[in-house]
Scaffold this motif. Sequence first.
Motif, short mmCIF file in Angstrom:
data_model
loop_
_atom_site.label_atom_id
_atom_site.label_comp_id
_atom_site.label_asym_id
_atom_site.label_seq_id
_atom_site.Cartn_x
_atom_site.Cartn_y
_atom_site.Cartn_z
N PRO A 208 13.98 26.04 39.38
CA PRO A 208 12.91 25.39 40.13
C PRO A 208 11.59 25.31 39.36
O PRO A 208 10.89 24.29 39.42
CB PRO A 208 12.78 26.27 41.38
N VAL A 209 11.25 26.36 38.62
CA VAL A 209 10.01 26.34 37.86
C VAL A 209 10.11 25.31 36.73
O VAL A 209 9.17 24.52 36.49
CB VAL A 209 9.68 27.74 37.29
N LEU A 210 11.23 25.28 36.03
CA LEU A 210 11.42 24.27 34.99
C LEU A 210 11.39 22.86 35.59
O LEU A 210 10.92 21.91 34.97
CB LEU A 210 12.73 24.51 34.25
N GLY A 211 11.90 22.75 36.81
CA GLY A 211 11.85 21.46 37.51
C GLY A 211 10.43 21.01 37.77
O GLY A 211 10.11 19.81 37.69
N LEU A 212 9.54 21.95 38.09
CA LEU A 212 8.14 21.61 38.32
C LEU A 212 7.45 21.17 37.02
O LEU A 212 6.59 20.29 37.03
CB LEU A 212 7.39 22.79 38.95
N ILE A 213 7.83 21.81 35.91
CA ILE A 213 7.28 21.40 34.62
C ILE A 213 7.73 19.97 34.31
O ILE A 213 6.95 19.13 33.86
CB ILE A 213 7.72 22.35 33.49
N PHE A 214 9.00 19.70 34.58
CA PHE A 214 9.53 18.34 34.43
C PHE A 214 8.74 17.36 35.29
O PHE A 214 8.34 16.28 34.84
CB PHE A 214 11.01 18.30 34.83
N LEU A 215 8.50 17.72 36.54
CA LEU A 215 7.80 16.85 37.47
C LEU A 215 6.37 16.58 37.00
O LEU A 215 5.87 15.45 37.08
CB LEU A 215 7.78 17.48 38.86
N ARG A 216 5.73 17.62 36.49
CA ARG A 216 4.35 17.48 35.98
C ARG A 216 4.33 16.53 34.77
O ARG A 216 3.43 15.70 34.64
CB ARG A 216 3.80 18.85 35.59
N TYR A 217 5.32 16.67 33.92
CA TYR A 217 5.43 15.80 32.75
C TYR A 217 5.71 14.35 33.18
O TYR A 217 5.10 13.40 32.66
CB TYR A 217 6.53 16.32 31.84
N ALA A 218 6.63 14.19 34.14
CA ALA A 218 6.98 12.85 34.61
C ALA A 218 5.77 12.16 35.23
O ALA A 218 5.57 10.96 35.04
CB ALA A 218 8.11 12.95 35.65
N TYR A 219 4.94 12.93 35.93
CA TYR A 219 3.75 12.35 36.55
C TYR A 219 2.73 11.94 35.49
O TYR A 219 2.08 10.89 35.62
CB TYR A 219 3.14 13.37 37.52
#
Length: 229
Positions: free
Chosen positions: A32-43
């Motif tokens: 989940p934390v890595l997913g949030l980093i992905f989401l931040r990058y995607a944004y």
Amino acid sequence: MINIRKLESELWESADLLRSGSKLTSNQYCMPVLGLIFLRYAYSRFNIVEAEILKDRPSRGGRVMPVEASDFAAKSALYLPKEAQYNYLLNLPEDISALEITNKDGHKMTSLGEVVNNAMQLIEEQSEQLVGVLPKSYVDFSDEILSELLRIFNNSALDEVGGDIIGRIYEYFLNKFAKNIASDDGVFFTPKTLVKMIVNIIEPQSGILLDMKTLKMIQFDYSYSLLTA
């Protein structure tokens, strides 16, 4: 000039401090934390591409035509629906149930974890290669911890350093989690979904990716770069 090592360390220490104060194991916390980093990058990528699209955007009646998913597809970029954009999640009020918002299937959402799960599902709908890749276990997190994690990764330095450095931060977190999980469980392996996320972050254009943790060699081409598929 941004000190990348200091940034990596500060982000990790803040995120790991939250985990230590929760009932979550490193294994539960990792994806989940890595997913949030992905989401931040995607944004961050979304904002850059959106700005490029708006430069030459036609207008009607003095109004600029709204940006659509097809505009991003034309630039081989990932479109983020409003409900999947980082700022939307970051600025939600504490009482999610009072918003009377529903997920993509029409069910009312009452926690931040449900809203983030829905965001991940909406993103997966934008690319066939993302289906089943992103984590959706955010209901295991309290709203307080999840809200704080969103705040931690809303660091403006991540926009300044660019994608290559975000990939490095991602790798830094992965290595930290690997050590913690091995310590907790005595073993660590890289799930297929995590490998896909790694490929997405580093955005290789050709060649072979060697995953040292599982000693697997993964052949890929440019279409395997999920954000630019």
